[in-house]
Design a protein around this motif. Structure first.
Motif, short mmCIF file in Angstrom:
data_model
loop_
_atom_site.label_atom_id
_atom_site.label_comp_id
_atom_site.label_asym_id
_atom_site.label_seq_id
_atom_site.Cartn_x
_atom_site.Cartn_y
_atom_site.Cartn_z
N LEU A 136 0.94 -1.10 0.07
CA LEU A 136 0.13 0.11 0.20
C LEU A 136 0.87 1.14 0.08
N ASP A 137 0.24 2.31 -0.63
CA ASP A 137 0.96 3.68 -0.36
C ASP A 137 0.08 4.43 0.45
N PHE A 138 0.87 4.94 1.49
CA PHE A 138 0.20 5.72 2.49
C PHE A 138 -0.72 6.72 1.95
N ASN A 139 -0.09 7.57 1.23
CA ASN A 139 -0.80 8.82 0.67
C ASN A 139 -1.86 8.83 -0.55
N LYS A 140 -1.60 7.48 -0.95
CA LYS A 140 -3.03 7.13 -1.82
C LYS A 140 -3.86 6.41 -1.45
N ASP A 141 -3.44 5.46 -0.46
CA ASP A 141 -4.53 4.37 -0.06
C ASP A 141 -4.97 4.50 1.42
N ILE A 142 -4.08 4.97 2.24
CA ILE A 142 -4.32 5.15 3.65
C ILE A 142 -4.74 6.62 3.94
N ARG A 143 -4.20 7.32 3.71
CA ARG A 143 -4.51 8.96 4.30
C ARG A 143 -5.89 9.46 3.76
N PRO A 144 -6.23 8.87 2.52
CA PRO A 144 -7.58 9.31 2.36
C PRO A 144 -8.54 8.72 3.34
N ILE A 145 -8.50 7.48 3.75
CA ILE A 145 -9.29 6.67 4.71
C ILE A 145 -9.54 7.38 5.90
N LEU A 146 -8.21 7.62 6.29
CA LEU A 146 -7.92 8.24 7.84
C LEU A 146 -8.85 9.74 7.85
N SER A 147 -8.33 10.44 6.71
CA SER A 147 -8.82 11.91 6.47
C SER A 147 -10.39 11.82 6.66
N GLU A 148 -10.90 10.97 5.75
CA GLU A 148 -12.41 10.91 5.78
C GLU A 148 -13.12 10.47 6.90
N HIS A 149 -12.59 9.50 7.70
CA HIS A 149 -13.35 8.84 8.75
C HIS A 149 -12.70 9.08 10.02
N CYS A 150 -11.49 9.63 10.11
CA CYS A 150 -10.96 9.59 11.54
C CYS A 150 -10.25 10.97 12.08
N PHE A 151 -9.67 11.74 11.10
CA PHE A 151 -9.24 13.10 11.57
C PHE A 151 -9.80 13.95 12.09
N SER A 152 -11.22 14.19 11.95
CA SER A 152 -11.77 15.06 12.42
C SER A 152 -12.08 14.70 14.04
N CYS A 153 -11.90 13.63 14.54
CA CYS A 153 -11.80 13.33 15.93
C CYS A 153 -10.40 13.05 16.56
N HIS A 154 -9.59 12.56 15.51
CA HIS A 154 -8.34 12.11 15.97
C HIS A 154 -7.06 12.70 15.04
N GLY A 155 -7.19 14.14 14.99
CA GLY A 155 -6.13 14.76 14.04
C GLY A 155 -5.44 15.73 14.75
N PHE A 156 -5.04 16.76 13.96
CA PHE A 156 -4.13 17.67 14.47
C PHE A 156 -4.90 18.70 15.40
N ASP A 157 -6.23 18.98 15.35
CA ASP A 157 -6.86 19.86 16.06
C ASP A 157 -7.12 19.22 17.54
N GLU A 158 -5.97 19.89 18.53
CA GLU A 158 -6.03 19.22 19.86
C GLU A 158 -7.29 19.53 20.58
N PRO A 159 -7.90 20.77 20.50
CA PRO A 159 -9.19 21.02 21.07
C PRO A 159 -10.41 19.98 20.66
N ALA A 160 -10.26 19.52 19.52
CA ALA A 160 -11.47 18.63 18.94
C ALA A 160 -11.08 17.07 19.21
N ARG A 161 -9.71 16.90 19.44
CA ARG A 161 -9.23 15.46 19.58
C ARG A 161 -9.77 14.66 20.67
N LYS A 162 -10.31 13.43 20.22
CA LYS A 162 -10.95 12.73 21.36
C LYS A 162 -10.08 11.43 21.52
N ALA A 163 -10.21 11.17 23.06
CA ALA A 163 -9.41 10.14 23.81
C ALA A 163 -7.77 10.41 23.70
N GLY A 164 -7.53 11.29 23.45
CA GLY A 164 -6.05 11.71 23.32
C GLY A 164 -5.17 11.05 22.45
#
Length: 127
Positions: free
Chosen positions: A10-38
């Motif tokens: 797999l290629d992270f930028n082509k295959d994995i990053r889009p999945i994480l971006s769409e499904h995970c980053f809103s709660c588990h991304g760079f925005d510390e105040p919005a981050r869930k569960a640390g």
């Protein structure tokens, strides 16, 4: 990666990053105040460090020990990620790709825009 063939690396930028971006980053991304569960999944350091629960989301090379894999494959609606209320469930293919990525060592890569340009050769024409 050849689509439909999960044996190809797999290629992270082509295959994995889009999945994480769409499904995970809103709660588990760079925005510390919005981050869930640390838990921060947008960086390898964040993903491989213990979250508030003490669990490690990504144990490179070990899907069975990775909380991320447990959470995306569980039948328990209370533990399932992304949560049902998120409204964007992972497809079976996305789940397979995330599992394979962890097994492959969970390599991360910087966003393509931050990578240095590389010279490439044009493909050869077939006659």
């Amino acid at each position: 990666m050849v689509h439909g063939d999960l044996r190809a690396a797999l290629d992270f930028n082509k295959d994995i990053r889009p999945i994480l971006s769409e499904h995970c980053f809103s709660c588990h991304g760079f925005d510390e105040p919005a981050r869930k569960a640390g838990l921060r999944l947008d960086t390898r350091d964040g993903a491989t460090r213990a979250a508030k629960s003490g669990e490690v989301a990504v144990v490179p090379g070990q899907a069975a020990k990775s909380e991320l894999v447990k959470r995306i494959t569980t039948e328990d609606a209370d533990d399932l990620m992304p949560p049902v209320k998120h409204g964007k469930p992972l497809t079976p293919r996305q789940i397979e790709m995330l599992q394979q990525w962890v097994v492959e060592g969970a390599p991360y890569a910087r966003h393509w825009a931050f990578e240095p340009l590389r010279k490439s050769s044009p493909p050869q024409a077939r006659s």
